[in-house]
Design a protein around this motif. Structure first.
Motif, PDB file in Angstrom:
ATOM      1  N   ALA A 239     -56.643  17.627 -77.611  1.00 51.65           N
ATOM      2  CA  ALA A 239     -56.949  18.472 -76.448  1.00 51.65           C
ATOM      3  C   ALA A 239     -56.455  17.826 -75.159  1.00 51.65           C
TER       4      ALA A 239
ATOM      5  N   SER B 176     -53.311  19.656 -73.025  1.00 49.30           N
ATOM      6  CA  SER B 176     -53.587  20.261 -71.726  1.00 49.30           C
ATOM      7  C   SER B 176     -54.217  19.216 -70.820  1.00 49.30           C
TER       8      SER B 176
ATOM      9  N   VAL C 280     -58.267  19.953 -69.517  1.00 50.58           N
ATOM     10  CA  VAL C 280     -59.358  20.247 -70.450  1.00 50.58           C
ATOM     11  C   VAL C 280     -60.665  19.660 -69.937  1.00 50.58           C
TER      12      VAL C 280
ATOM     13  N   ASN D 280     -60.449  15.442 -79.673  1.00 53.97           N
ATOM     14  CA  ASN D 280     -60.473  15.195 -78.225  1.00 53.97           C
ATOM     15  C   ASN D 280     -59.107  14.726 -77.742  1.00 53.97           C
TER      16      ASN D 280
END
Length: 142
Positions: free
Chosen positions: A44, A48, A51, A41
């Motif tokens: 991610a 970005s 997300v 997590n």
């Protein structure tokens, strides 16, 4: 003439029941899994900034890059502590309870971004804390 049979007790793991030992092992494995998921997590969120989409307004707002770093750091610490619990490290039980409490608070604050996973993560954290707090001290030593 009747034969007498003696019943021998089933050997128990040292320091507690097999349930306590199994709960502790399961807690260690869960900590490793939720730690790795936290790291993913975090990566991610860092990679970005779109997300996750926030649902509504929330008083505890951070941008996703900040959340990514928070998830990454706490995820690594939780996973390493889970490994320590599985290895029977003396420090891992207390640190595991503290980090899992921090993990639970983290996902409470992350509720608007991933509500379903946050509720699941909070429930897993409660189980891990309960398991580590109620296990016999000798059940986690090798």
């Amino acid at each position: 003439m009747t034969a007498q049979h003696t019943v021998t007790p089933t050997p128990q793991p040292p320091g507690g029941s097999s349930w306590a030992l199994g709960g502790t092992v399961f807690a260690g494995v869960l900590m490793m899994v939720i730690g790795v998921v936290g790291v993913l997590n975090g990566i991610a969120g860092i990679a970005s900034n779109d997300v996750y989409q926030r649902i509504g307004t929330y008083i505890y707002e951070f941008n996703l890059t900040t959340w990514g770093w928070i998830h990454l750091v706490i995820g690594v610490l939780v996973a390493v502590t889970g490994w320590g619990i599985l290895k029977g490290a003396a420090w891992a039980r207390g640190v595991g309870i503290g980090l899992t409490a921090l993990f639970m608070i983290e996902y409470f604050l992350f509720l608007p971004y991933a509500p379903v996973w946050s509720v699941i993560a909070i429930a897993l954290a409660v189980f891990v804390m309960w398991s580590l707090a109620t296990a016999d001290r000798t059940s986690i030593t090798p």
